[in-house]
Scaffold this motif. Structure first.
Motif, PDB file in Angstrom:
ATOM      1  N   UNK A 231     -19.642 -17.920 -20.616  1.00  0.00           N
ATOM      2  CA  UNK A 231     -20.368 -17.026 -21.303  1.00  0.00           C
ATOM      3  C   UNK A 231     -21.330 -17.619 -22.356  1.00  0.00           C
ATOM      4  N   UNK A 232     -21.789 -16.830 -23.212  1.00  0.00           N
ATOM      5  CA  UNK A 232     -22.507 -17.221 -24.333  1.00  0.00           C
ATOM      6  C   UNK A 232     -21.772 -18.266 -25.122  1.00  0.00           C
ATOM      7  N   UNK A 233     -22.097 -19.589 -25.674  1.00  0.00           N
ATOM      8  CA  UNK A 233     -21.328 -20.499 -26.434  1.00  0.00           C
ATOM      9  C   UNK A 233     -21.653 -20.140 -27.825  1.00  0.00           C
ATOM     10  N   UNK A 234     -22.546 -19.300 -28.211  1.00  0.00           N
ATOM     11  CA  UNK A 234     -22.701 -18.810 -29.597  1.00  0.00           C
ATOM     12  C   UNK A 234     -22.525 -17.452 -29.865  1.00  0.00           C
ATOM     13  N   UNK A 235     -21.391 -16.938 -29.427  1.00  0.00           N
ATOM     14  CA  UNK A 235     -21.270 -15.464 -29.344  1.00  0.00           C
ATOM     15  C   UNK A 235     -21.250 -14.836 -30.509  1.00  0.00           C
ATOM     16  N   UNK A 236     -21.831 -13.524 -30.817  1.00  0.00           N
ATOM     17  CA  UNK A 236     -21.774 -12.597 -31.726  1.00  0.00           C
ATOM     18  C   UNK A 236     -20.601 -11.952 -31.799  1.00  0.00           C
ATOM     19  N   UNK A 237     -20.120 -11.690 -33.372  1.00  0.00           N
ATOM     20  CA  UNK A 237     -18.746 -11.048 -33.723  1.00  0.00           C
ATOM     21  C   UNK A 237     -19.049  -9.695 -33.708  1.00  0.00           C
ATOM     22  N   UNK A 238     -20.281  -9.369 -33.599  1.00  0.00           N
ATOM     23  CA  UNK A 238     -20.891  -7.865 -34.167  1.00  0.00           C
ATOM     24  C   UNK A 238     -21.534  -6.925 -33.064  1.00  0.00           C
ATOM     25  N   UNK A 239     -21.788  -7.881 -31.828  1.00  0.00           N
ATOM     26  CA  UNK A 239     -22.441  -6.947 -30.633  1.00  0.00           C
ATOM     27  C   UNK A 239     -22.123  -7.772 -29.632  1.00  0.00           C
ATOM     28  N   UNK A 240     -22.552  -7.307 -28.285  1.00  0.00           N
ATOM     29  CA  UNK A 240     -22.278  -7.865 -27.106  1.00  0.00           C
ATOM     30  C   UNK A 240     -23.659  -8.942 -27.118  1.00  0.00           C
ATOM     31  N   UNK A 241     -23.387 -10.144 -26.768  1.00  0.00           N
ATOM     32  CA  UNK A 241     -24.431 -11.207 -26.640  1.00  0.00           C
ATOM     33  C   UNK A 241     -24.304 -12.549 -27.588  1.00  0.00           C
ATOM     34  N   UNK A 242     -25.169 -13.071 -28.402  1.00  0.00           N
ATOM     35  CA  UNK A 242     -25.037 -14.194 -28.928  1.00  0.00           C
ATOM     36  C   UNK A 242     -25.698 -13.828 -30.262  1.00  0.00           C
ATOM     37  N   UNK A 243     -25.448 -14.994 -31.053  1.00  0.00           N
ATOM     38  CA  UNK A 243     -25.973 -14.641 -32.601  1.00  0.00           C
ATOM     39  C   UNK A 243     -27.459 -14.955 -32.409  1.00  0.00           C
ATOM     40  N   UNK A 244     -28.166 -14.217 -33.343  1.00  0.00           N
ATOM     41  CA  UNK A 244     -29.506 -14.312 -33.403  1.00  0.00           C
ATOM     42  C   UNK A 244     -30.197 -15.472 -34.212  1.00  0.00           C
ATOM     43  N   UNK A 245     -31.210 -16.260 -34.009  1.00  0.00           N
ATOM     44  CA  UNK A 245     -31.791 -17.226 -34.685  1.00  0.00           C
ATOM     45  C   UNK A 245     -32.193 -17.074 -35.932  1.00  0.00           C
ATOM     46  N   UNK A 246     -32.430 -15.971 -36.442  1.00  0.00           N
ATOM     47  CA  UNK A 246     -32.663 -15.502 -37.665  1.00  0.00           C
ATOM     48  C   UNK A 246     -31.428 -15.498 -38.419  1.00  0.00           C
ATOM     49  N   UNK A 247     -30.251 -15.333 -37.984  1.00  0.00           N
ATOM     50  CA  UNK A 247     -29.061 -15.312 -38.758  1.00  0.00           C
ATOM     51  C   UNK A 247     -28.808 -16.917 -39.084  1.00  0.00           C
ATOM     52  N   UNK A 248     -29.127 -17.721 -38.250  1.00  0.00           N
ATOM     53  CA  UNK A 248     -28.877 -19.233 -39.037  1.00  0.00           C
ATOM     54  C   UNK A 248     -29.848 -19.520 -40.001  1.00  0.00           C
ATOM     55  N   UNK A 249     -30.900 -19.163 -40.010  1.00  0.00           N
ATOM     56  CA  UNK A 249     -32.109 -19.247 -40.939  1.00  0.00           C
ATOM     57  C   UNK A 249     -31.371 -18.530 -42.121  1.00  0.00           C
ATOM     58  N   UNK A 250     -31.003 -17.433 -41.953  1.00  0.00           N
ATOM     59  CA  UNK A 250     -30.546 -16.664 -43.314  1.00  0.00           C
ATOM     60  C   UNK A 250     -29.348 -17.451 -44.049  1.00  0.00           C
ATOM     61  N   UNK A 251     -28.273 -17.875 -43.199  1.00  0.00           N
ATOM     62  CA  UNK A 251     -27.337 -18.711 -43.611  1.00  0.00           C
ATOM     63  C   UNK A 251     -27.715 -19.916 -44.576  1.00  0.00           C
ATOM     64  N   UNK A 252     -28.555 -20.614 -43.787  1.00  0.00           N
ATOM     65  CA  UNK A 252     -29.214 -21.773 -44.524  1.00  0.00           C
ATOM     66  C   UNK A 252     -29.647 -21.361 -45.913  1.00  0.00           C
TER      67      UNK A 252
END
Length: 296
Positions: free
Chosen positions: A185-206
Motif C-alpha cells: 500500500x501507500x508508504x505514507x498513508x493519510x490518517x484522515x482519508x483514503x490514500x496518502x498524505x499531501x505534499x502541502x501537508x509536509x510543507x505546512x508542518x515545516x
C-alpha cells in the motif's frame, strides 16, 4: 476561487467578456497576489477551453484568458514576518544540512521520513508522498524505487520512462521500514482519508516549526534551528551537493528526474542506472559524514 475573485463578472454571459475586462480582472489581482492571479487566469482559461470544445460557446469565441498577460505575471517572492524577502531559492550549507538531519526527529515520524527522502534521493515531494510498496524491488542486492512514468512530471512526454531510484543509507532504511509496516500500500498513508498524505501537508508542518511561524502561537513545540527553508529546498540542496562531489550534470539531472534538453534528450536513451547507483551512494556517504558532525 471563482466565488471569491470573480465579483460581478460571475453573473455575466461568457460571450460578454471582453479582452479588456479579462485583463483588468487578472491585473487587479496580479498587483497584490501574483501567484493567485496566475492560478485564476489558468483556471478560467481551462474553463473556456472546455466550453469551446463542448460547443457551449460560439465558433468565433476567443479565449482571452489564454492571451492576456502571458508570461507577465511574476511572483514577488516570500513574505516572512511582514517583510518581503523576494524570490528565494535556498540551498542549505553543509553545516546546516548536518544540523538539520540531527533535528529532524523533532517532527512527527512521517514528516521526518519524507524530509529524509528529499535529501537522500533528490526526488520530488509529490513522488515521495505517493510512494507505494509495489514500487519497491530488489535486484542483485540493490533495492530500487521505480516511480511510474504517470506519477512523474514528465508524464506528458512521449519519450519519458519510469524513473529508477537506487536507495542507500537512511533513505533505504526509511523505505524498508515503511514497506514492512504497510506492505504494497501507500508508504505514507493519510490518517484522515483514503490514500496518502499531501505534499502541502509536509510543507505546512515545516512552516509550523519555523521560529517565525505565528500559527497557533499558544502551542509550545520545538522550533527549527535551521530556518528559512521549505521541503523543495532540500531537493535543490541534494542536487548542489552532487555537483560539489563531482557528479556529471547529465547524471545529476537524471537523478532529479529532469529530461535532458535538446538533441541530447532526443537521441540519448541511456537511463544512467549504474551512474545513479554510484552518485547516490556517494551522496548518502557524504550526508552521513555531515550528520556525524552533530551527533551527540
Amino acid at each position: 476561487m471563482f466565488n471569491t475573485m470573480l465579483g460581478d463578472m460571475a453573473d455575466l454571459p461568457s460571450t460578454a467578456i471582453t479582452r479588456a475586462m479579462a485583463f483588468d480582472l487578472i491585473q487587479k489581482y496580479a498587483a497584490i497576489s501574483p501567484v493567485q492571479a496566475g492560478k485564476l487566469r489558468c483556471e478560467l482559461g481551462a474553463a473556456w477551453d472546455y466550453a469551446m470544445d463542448a460547443g457551449r460557446l460560439p465558433e468565433a469565441a476567443v479565449n482571452w484568458w489564454r492571451l492576456i498577460l502571458r508570461g507577465k505575471i511574476r511572483s514577488k517572492g516570500k513574505t516572512i514576518e511582514g517583510k518581503n524577502i523576494g524570490v528565494v531559492k535556498r540551498v542549505l550549507t553543509e553545516d546546516e544540512i548536518g544540523e538539520l538531519i540531527a533535528w529532524l526527529p523533532n517532527f512527527a515520524p512521517i514528516i521526518t521520513d519524507v524530509l529524509m527522502l528529499y535529501l537522500w534521493t533528490g526526488t520530488r515531494g509529490s513522488e515521495i508522498v505517493g510512494m507505494s510498496g509495489t514500487e519497491i524491488s530488489e535486484e542483485g542486492g540493490q533495492v530500487w524505487w521505480t516511480i511510474p512514468k504517470i506519477r512523474t512530471k514528465n508524464a506528458r512526454h512521449e519519450t519519458a520512462t519510469d524513473q529508477s531510484v537506487p536507495l542507500f543509507g537512511r533513505g533505504l532504511t526509511v523505505v524498508l521500514r515503511r514497506k514492512k509496516l504497510y506492505g504494497d500500500g501507500f508508504l505514507f498513508p493519510s490518517r484522515h482519508k483514503v490514500g496518502h498524505i499531501e505534499q502541502k501537508y509536509v510543507t505546512e508542518q515545516v512552516f509550523y516549526r519555523q521560529p517565525y511561524s505565528q500559527i497557533r502561537p499558544e502551542q509550545v513545540r520545538p522550533r527549527l534551528t535551521v530556518t528559512h527553508w521549505a521541503p523543495h529546498d532540500l531537493r535543490r540542496t541534494s542536487r548542489t551537493l552532487l555537483a560539489k562531489l563531482g557528479c556529471p550534470d547529465s547524471v545529476g539531472e537524471t537523478i532529479l528526474g529532469h529530461m535532458l534538453p535538446g538533441v541530447v534528450g532526443t537521441y540519448n536513451r541511456h537511463q544512467y542506472d549504474d551512474e545513479k547507483r554510484l552518485w547516490l551512494f556517494n551522496l548518502s556517504e557524504h550526508l552521513e559524514s555531515l550528520a556525524k558532525r552533530f551527533e551527540i
